[in-house]
Design a protein around this motif. Sequence first.
Motif, mmCIF file in Angstrom:
data_model
loop_
_atom_site.group_PDB
_atom_site.id
_atom_site.type_symbol
_atom_site.label_atom_id
_atom_site.label_comp_id
_atom_site.label_asym_id
_atom_site.label_seq_id
_atom_site.Cartn_x
_atom_site.Cartn_y
_atom_site.Cartn_z
ATOM 1 N N MET A 174 -1.134 -8.137 -5.721
ATOM 2 C CA MET A 174 0.075 -9.416 -5.064
ATOM 3 C C MET A 174 -0.337 -10.074 -4.737
ATOM 4 O O MET A 174 -0.523 -11.188 -4.563
ATOM 5 C CB MET A 174 0.751 -7.938 -3.848
ATOM 6 N N ARG A 175 -1.689 -9.571 -4.089
ATOM 7 C CA ARG A 175 -3.085 -10.346 -3.286
ATOM 8 C C ARG A 175 -3.027 -11.525 -4.470
ATOM 9 O O ARG A 175 -3.110 -12.585 -4.170
ATOM 10 C CB ARG A 175 -4.041 -10.287 -1.998
ATOM 11 N N GLN A 190 9.373 -12.986 -7.220
ATOM 12 C CA GLN A 190 8.160 -12.960 -7.987
ATOM 13 C C GLN A 190 6.786 -12.195 -7.520
ATOM 14 O O GLN A 190 6.387 -11.424 -8.622
ATOM 15 C CB GLN A 190 7.294 -14.589 -8.504
ATOM 16 N N VAL A 191 6.582 -12.554 -6.402
ATOM 17 C CA VAL A 191 6.008 -11.191 -6.240
ATOM 18 C C VAL A 191 5.997 -9.730 -6.538
ATOM 19 O O VAL A 191 4.533 -9.036 -6.371
ATOM 20 C CB VAL A 191 4.896 -11.640 -4.817
ATOM 21 N N ALA A 192 6.625 -9.610 -5.902
ATOM 22 C CA ALA A 192 7.040 -8.057 -6.488
ATOM 23 C C ALA A 192 7.900 -8.257 -7.756
ATOM 24 O O ALA A 192 7.189 -6.801 -8.040
ATOM 25 C CB ALA A 192 9.262 -7.733 -5.991
ATOM 26 N N GLN A 193 8.110 -8.320 -8.654
ATOM 27 C CA GLN A 193 8.119 -8.760 -9.583
ATOM 28 C C GLN A 193 6.447 -7.632 -10.525
ATOM 29 O O GLN A 193 6.627 -7.274 -11.207
ATOM 30 C CB GLN A 193 8.888 -9.344 -10.783
ATOM 31 N N GLY A 196 5.694 -4.346 -10.056
ATOM 32 C CA GLY A 196 6.557 -3.658 -10.419
ATOM 33 C C GLY A 196 7.621 -2.926 -9.147
ATOM 34 O O GLY A 196 8.458 -1.883 -8.848
ATOM 35 N N LEU A 197 7.699 -3.778 -7.798
ATOM 36 C CA LEU A 197 8.697 -3.452 -6.541
ATOM 37 C C LEU A 197 9.423 -3.802 -6.357
ATOM 38 O O LEU A 197 9.668 -5.243 -6.869
ATOM 39 C CB LEU A 197 6.966 -3.524 -5.972
ATOM 40 N N SER A 198 10.456 -2.836 -5.696
ATOM 41 C CA SER A 198 11.624 -3.439 -5.135
ATOM 42 C C SER A 198 10.831 -5.187 -4.042
ATOM 43 O O SER A 198 9.730 -4.830 -3.212
ATOM 44 C CB SER A 198 12.216 -3.182 -4.557
ATOM 45 N N LEU A 205 4.765 -3.835 2.083
ATOM 46 C CA LEU A 205 3.749 -2.784 1.798
ATOM 47 C C LEU A 205 1.990 -3.477 1.803
ATOM 48 O O LEU A 205 1.428 -3.484 2.554
ATOM 49 C CB LEU A 205 3.812 -2.349 -0.001
ATOM 50 N N PHE A 206 2.705 -4.898 1.579
ATOM 51 C CA PHE A 206 1.719 -6.131 1.742
ATOM 52 C C PHE A 206 1.412 -5.992 3.346
ATOM 53 O O PHE A 206 -0.189 -6.009 3.716
ATOM 54 C CB PHE A 206 2.359 -7.681 1.234
ATOM 55 N N LYS A 207 2.546 -6.205 4.115
ATOM 56 C CA LYS A 207 1.693 -6.887 5.915
ATOM 57 C C LYS A 207 1.128 -5.176 6.072
ATOM 58 O O LYS A 207 0.082 -5.114 6.938
ATOM 59 C CB LYS A 207 3.474 -6.244 6.167
ATOM 60 N N ALA A 208 1.965 -4.224 5.848
ATOM 61 C CA ALA A 208 0.515 -2.816 5.903
ATOM 62 C C ALA A 208 -0.554 -2.734 5.605
ATOM 63 O O ALA A 208 -1.319 -2.216 6.654
ATOM 64 C CB ALA A 208 1.760 -1.577 5.437
ATOM 65 N N GLN A 209 -0.511 -2.959 4.479
ATOM 66 C CA GLN A 209 -2.076 -3.754 3.824
ATOM 67 C C GLN A 209 -3.331 -4.589 4.712
ATOM 68 O O GLN A 209 -4.779 -4.623 4.558
ATOM 69 C CB GLN A 209 -2.025 -3.163 2.554
ATOM 70 N N PHE A 210 -2.041 -5.444 4.486
ATOM 71 C CA PHE A 210 -2.930 -6.848 4.855
ATOM 72 C C PHE A 210 -2.794 -7.354 6.693
ATOM 73 O O PHE A 210 -3.436 -8.029 7.224
ATOM 74 C CB PHE A 210 -3.632 -8.256 3.675
ATOM 75 N N GLY A 211 -1.787 -7.065 7.305
ATOM 76 C CA GLY A 211 -1.700 -7.531 8.238
ATOM 77 C C GLY A 211 -0.948 -8.460 8.596
ATOM 78 O O GLY A 211 -0.714 -9.791 9.544
ATOM 79 N N VAL A 212 -0.158 -9.328 7.352
ATOM 80 C CA VAL A 212 0.380 -10.346 7.713
ATOM 81 C C VAL A 212 1.597 -10.559 6.333
ATOM 82 O O VAL A 212 1.300 -9.391 5.612
ATOM 83 C CB VAL A 212 -0.918 -11.467 7.243
#
Length: 271
Positions: A174-175, A190-193, A196-198, A205-212
């Motif tokens: 995603m990043r 678009q980012v989720a697709q 393949g995630l909702s 997931l993105f916030k948990a991984q990168f803090g933003v």
Amino acid sequence: MMAKGASVAMNPINVQLSEFSRHEEPFHQVYGSGLDTYIIRLQVEGICQALVHGEMREIRPGDLLLFQPGDIYDLRIGYLEGAPQPSGDYYVMSNGPGMREWWDQKKRPTLTKIAEDNRLKTVWYQIILEKRRLDGGNPNIASSLVWSLLMLIDRAIEESPEGQSPLAFHALRMRQYIEEHAAEPLTLDQVAQHTGLSVSRAVHLFKAQFGVSIIGYAQQLRLSHAIKLLDHSPMSLEQIAAETGLGSYAYFHRLFRERYGISPGAYRKKR
């Protein structure tokens, strides 16, 4: 001491062959007596098998393989029961002091799962096009392109989610997608697709991984780009807003002031 601004010469790399290979029929390539060249291979489609440290391993999209002269090489496509067809990969076979220099810089895994990067593929494609020229391509151009590819590969290996959960791999993909499309209109869908995630799962997931947040990261990229344009481009503030993907000048002005405590116009006048 090296003079300020002097460039560091990179040892030449001799590119023997580089292609995107797509197989719809069984294919078997083996160097039982050991390679006489370096081989870098990235699986991008389907599943195949390769010999890694004496064991035949399944190779899936995102798997990067590195081999050096002397390694036993065994690649099998279409021999794994139930594996989807076709199989596609990028590869480069090369030699020369530059390859030895890069290989000896540090220890790298023979097999690494990387988040496929379009920047890496773009450079790889340029190597392929250069080698397809009737004259065989300019060796200096080909060598420089391979050095660029090798540096991108090193970054991909360093950022590899190997040993982490598959979710870390999705977050990295995603990043990279955001980085590639930040200057365009970009939606959470678009980012989720792309992975393949909702949308809700991707956002969390993105916030948990990168803090933003996803949008917050896109805004950081756009503002960083805007700073460079303000510093080095004669473009108007409205043009910069459009060029960076921020859209309207009003939105650009608000975000810029919130982040830097000064308006874009005032920043430009102070530099």
